[in-house]
Design an enzyme around this catalytic site. Structure first.
Site, mmCIF file in Angstrom:
data_model
loop_
_atom_site.group_PDB
_atom_site.id
_atom_site.type_symbol
_atom_site.label_atom_id
_atom_site.label_comp_id
_atom_site.label_asym_id
_atom_site.label_seq_id
_atom_site.Cartn_x
_atom_site.Cartn_y
_atom_site.Cartn_z
ATOM 1 N N ASP A 1 0.899 -1.063 -0.056
ATOM 2 C CA ASP A 1 0.013 0.015 -0.180
ATOM 3 C C ASP A 1 0.825 1.225 0.003
ATOM 4 O O ASP A 1 2.224 1.081 0.158
ATOM 5 C CB ASP A 1 -0.935 0.013 1.275
ATOM 6 C CG ASP A 1 -2.270 0.987 1.043
ATOM 7 O OD1 ASP A 1 -2.133 1.496 0.173
ATOM 8 O OD2 ASP A 1 -2.595 1.029 2.388
ATOM 9 N N GLU B 1 2.507 4.729 -4.128
ATOM 10 C CA GLU B 1 2.136 5.790 -5.256
ATOM 11 C C GLU B 1 3.655 6.581 -5.727
ATOM 12 O O GLU B 1 3.856 6.740 -6.683
ATOM 13 C CB GLU B 1 1.202 6.650 -5.177
ATOM 14 C CG GLU B 1 -0.078 6.130 -5.335
ATOM 15 C CD GLU B 1 -0.632 5.299 -4.040
ATOM 16 O OE1 GLU B 1 -1.369 4.208 -4.177
ATOM 17 O OE2 GLU B 1 0.014 5.694 -3.022
ATOM 18 N N ASP C 1 -9.398 3.109 -2.098
ATOM 19 C CA ASP C 1 -10.093 3.647 -0.790
ATOM 20 C C ASP C 1 -11.598 3.967 -1.311
ATOM 21 O O ASP C 1 -11.765 5.165 -1.340
ATOM 22 C CB ASP C 1 -9.427 4.703 -0.144
ATOM 23 C CG ASP C 1 -8.184 4.444 0.897
ATOM 24 O OD1 ASP C 1 -8.067 3.041 1.028
ATOM 25 O OD2 ASP C 1 -7.593 5.197 1.198
#
Length: 798
Positions: free
Chosen positions: A409, A412, A486
């Protein structure tokens, strides 16, 4: 204070005068030369190269400053094949490059590229605008847009299936705010799409890792794709069918490795299960209620102060025993691992990263430090091979505990600052070929997945790793499954999950899903039931929600809803033999498991933007209920006849129908004349399949074919030929059924020793032959009231 100094005439003080953007067209063709298999073109304002990778794939590269580099990004793994290209000129100017599948026309003044198929139909064309760049070093390409063009792909973008009329940005971004149809960009950057025009398809992949934009909105007759730096470097895939385009694109960027079977089961997660006791209670509840499960996820609270490669000793005092006990019960443990490494000289990972020169730095040499969950953090520079190896080896911390799956997670990378990401002035060493973060940002997550997957594969001694990622770029399918980040517990987000996952599948990522029930906000029983129904047929099946949200485990809303939810988790396990066969196909062809209807019916105008139903493979249609308090919906059935899975009712396709579906019912339809494989309900995939059923939805005439695949489900032995593959062919007529079983490979012996052939839609006696042997009535269970025949077959047929 500085107004009386030279600062007073600083040019940037003229804030009311924005820098003028000047566009330079590539200009007229000055020279054309072939060197080996590359065609070099010199133009007034730059250089162009053309290279064929296959008869049906062509690469076009423009560089405004120098001869283009033909070094591809990490997305591309294919080397060019030998292609016999015929070169000819028409008149004194137009140059034709001809392969058995493609015609590339170069019109010289100014240079315009037109690509046709071998029938002379235009695939891509440039008119008034073509290739070019700006004085700010942005590169552009404009293509003609036909009135009948529909655009699909682009990864996980929100909104409806067809992206015509949208302007889409590729810049991996952490977006916790509610995802709306206008939310862009998101976590994945996949600069690829296919165009479907009057039933024919072609594709385009823009191999540029900078921030890129696809503008399908600003003009009625053309679209553009552009990047904030780098070269204009794109591939064209000739099709001509949508499935051909996916095969071509994934031949270039790679295909998904076959996942372990446990990864296809039901997974339970929450941000966070905070202690060993809570995890044990959760697992025991699944076991006591006999609700199937294959994985429990550990979010950031399992760590010591959110430090990766640690366990909190107070709340998880004996992780090795916990993981072993769960695995004994058939439940895998999947911990989260983020890239941020806490700045702490007493923390061994940080010390190793500093001393080993593994972290991202500025050009001047200082380590980039910014804030994430642990506080101030350093970030591994995954552009360096030695960092990838170090990071992969660190996962021995998990594999030594018995862990076989990792959840990545915040990659990015997400950072808690105003830009939400790494300073774009950070430099990535890239094994000596420096890149700024502006250029590397979109592939940071992909490089992290490469490091993690390759590390796990080495450490697991022949077992298949499972890897889940939030961020990625084209080619991410080679390493990880993808979830859409999300989302919220909104009915609108349930609806939006379908086209997002379908477009990920079109984009070469078959193993994908959305958080079932929604991550943030609060679900309710009805929403969770409907989401579980849809999720049971979406490739990645995980329930996950937020710390502040009410719980949404299968039993969270009481027995009424629990019973319905359990039914669909069990249904997922019944369908696993069929899913596993489709995942094998995806690993070989790139074809998605979850498919938009246009993929199989590209000539049907009713499916061009059909976003609220999908196919599993080519013959199973799923039409979830996507609104509260709704007990019926409109379903479009494509051409042919379809069978209601629950009732065996025959329905004529090529039209819209109204389907009734109470809260306990997910509308499912099987294409008549086809087959599916089903197993039995089990607590987890650890329990061997003992009995298999092949369901034939009989036609009065025609031929049906089904390929059934199986292997050990956990190792790479299948790559060495250790697998089971049968082709079942059924010739059907009104009075007889001839069923032929061809053993294509039997090196692997499946766990089931007998299997049933269940023939549906039999309303009168028929003669049944299996491998030319007539089956006697004594070996058949005939139920004409329910219109079925069941035959139990032993190992001699297996």
């Amino acid at each position: 204070m500085l107004n009386d100094s030279s600062f007073a005439i600083h040019p940037n003080l003229e804030k009311d005068k924005e820098k003028e953007i000047i566009f330079y067209d590539i200009g007229a063709l000055l020279s054309f030369e072939q060197k080996g298999n590359v065609f070099h073109i010199l133009c007034v304002n730059g250089f162009v190269c053309i290279l064929f990778y296959r008869n049906d794939i062509v690469r076009i590269v423009m560089n405004q400053n120098a001869e283009p580099s033909l070094v591809s990004s990490i997305a591309c793994i294919k080397q060019p094949e030998h292609v016999d290209v015929q070169v000819k000129k028409i008149g004194k100017e137009t140059i034709i490059l001809n392969t058995p599948k493609l015609i590339v026309e170069l019109h010289p003044s100014p240079l315009r590229v037109q690509i046709k198929d071998q029938n002379g139909s235009i695939i891509l064309a440039e008119t008034k605008l073509g290739m070019g760049y700006t004085n700010t070093n942005h590169v552009y390409c404009f293509k003609k847009m036909d009135e009948d063009d529909h655009f699909y792909g682009f990864g996980e973008k929100t909104g409806f299936l067809d992206k015509r009329g949208e302007k889409l940005t590729m810049w991996n971004s952490d977006v916790f705010a509610p995802h709306n149809p206008e939310t862009d960009p998101l976590y994945q950057s996949i600069p690829y799409f296919m165009t479907v025009r009057k039933g024919k398809a072609h594709g385009l992949f823009f191999d540029n890792t900078w921030k890129t934009t696809f503008d399908l909105k600003s003009y009625e007759d053309c679209y553009s794709f552009s990047a904030e730096g780098g070269q204009l470097d794109y591939y064209v895939f000739a099709g001509p069918t949508p499935k051909d385009v996916i095969e071509q694109y994934t031949d270039l960027t790679g295909r998904m490795p076959l996942p372990p079977k446990w990864a296809l089961g039901y997974h339970q997660s929450k941000y966070s299960y905070k202690s060993e006791q809570e995890v044990r209670e959760l697992a025991n509840t699944f076991l006591e209620k006999q609700i199937p499960i294959d994985a429990i996820y550990l979010d950031i609270h399992y760590m010591e102060g959110y430090r990766v490669f640690t366990f909190d000793k107070a709340n998880f005092p004996n992780p090795e025993k916990l993981i072993a006990d769960l695995k004994k019960a058939g439940i895998h443990t999947v911990p989260i691992v983020d890239p941020g490494v806490k700045k702490d000289p007493e923390y061994h990972i940080y010390r190793e990263g500093v001393l080993g020169d593994y972290f991202c730095k500025y050009l001047e040499g200082n380590i980039y430090i910014d804030e994430v969950w642990p506080g101030l953090c350093a970030f591994p520079d995954f552009s360096k091979t030695k960092t990838q190896q170090w990071w992969g080896e660190k996962h021995s911390f998990y594999t030594n505990l018995g862990i076989e799956g990792i959840w990545n997670d915040m990659n990015e990378p997400a950072v808690f600052n105003e830009t939400k990401t790494m300073d774009v002035n950070v430099m990535h060493e890239n094994d000596g070929k420096l890149k700024t973060h502006k250029e590397f940002h979109n592939v940071y997550g992909l490089f992290m997945e490469k490091a993690t997957y390759e590390g796990l594969k080495k450490l697991l001694n022949g077992k298949r790793p499972f890897l889940l990622t939030r961020a990625g770029f084209s080619g991410i399918q080679r390493y990880a499954a993808v979830w859409t980040g999300d989302n919220r517990s909104f009915w609108e987000h349930l609806e939006m999950a379908l086209p997002m996952c379908m477009n990920l599948g079109i984009s070469g990522v078959p193993f994908c899903g959305a958080d079932v029930g929604g991550f943030a906000h609060d679900a309710n029983g009805q929403l969770l039931v409907r989401w579980m129904q849809a999720g049971s047929f979406i490739p990645f099946f995980r329930n996950h929600n937020n710390l502040q949200s009410i719980r949404q485990e299968p039993w969270a809303f009481g027995e009424k809803y629990e019973k319905m939810i359990k039914k669909y988790i069990e249904l997922r396990y019944q369908w696993l033999p069929h899913f596993y066969t489709l995942f094998k196909e995806a690993s070989q062809t790139g074809f998605p498991v979850m498919r938009p209807l246009f993929l199989e019916y590209p000539h049907d105008p009713n499916v061009t933007n059909l976003s609220d139903q999908f196919l599993v493979g080519d013959n199973v249609l799923i039409a979830p209920i996507l609104r509260p308090d709704t007990k019926c919906r409109t379903v479009y059935l494509p051409e042919g006849e379809w069978i209601n899975y629950w009732t065996d009712e025959k329905l004529l396709g090529g039209k819209f129908i109204i389907v009734e579906a109470d809260l306990s019912t997910l509308p499912i339809f099987i294409k008549r004349g086809t087959m599916i494989a089903q197993g039995s309900v089990k607590q987890s995939t650890k329990i061997p399949e003992t009995k298999l059923e092949i369901h034939l939805y009989r036609n009065d005439q025609g031929v049906s074919t089904y390929r059934l695949y199986d292997d050990d489900g956990e190792t790479f032995a299948y790559e060495n030929g250790d697998y089971f593959l049968k082709t079942m062919t059924c010739h059907q007529s009104e009075r007889s059924i001839h069923f032929t079983i061809t053993n294509e490979n039997e090196t692997y012996k499946p766990s089931w020793k007998e299997w049933n052939l269940v023939i549906h839609l039999v309303d009168k006696p028929v003669s049944l032959y299996i491998n030319d042997k007539k089956i006697g009535q004594e070996n058949m269970s005939v139920d004409l009231a329910n219109k079925t025949i069941t035959v139990t077959l032993n190992e001699s047929f297996a």
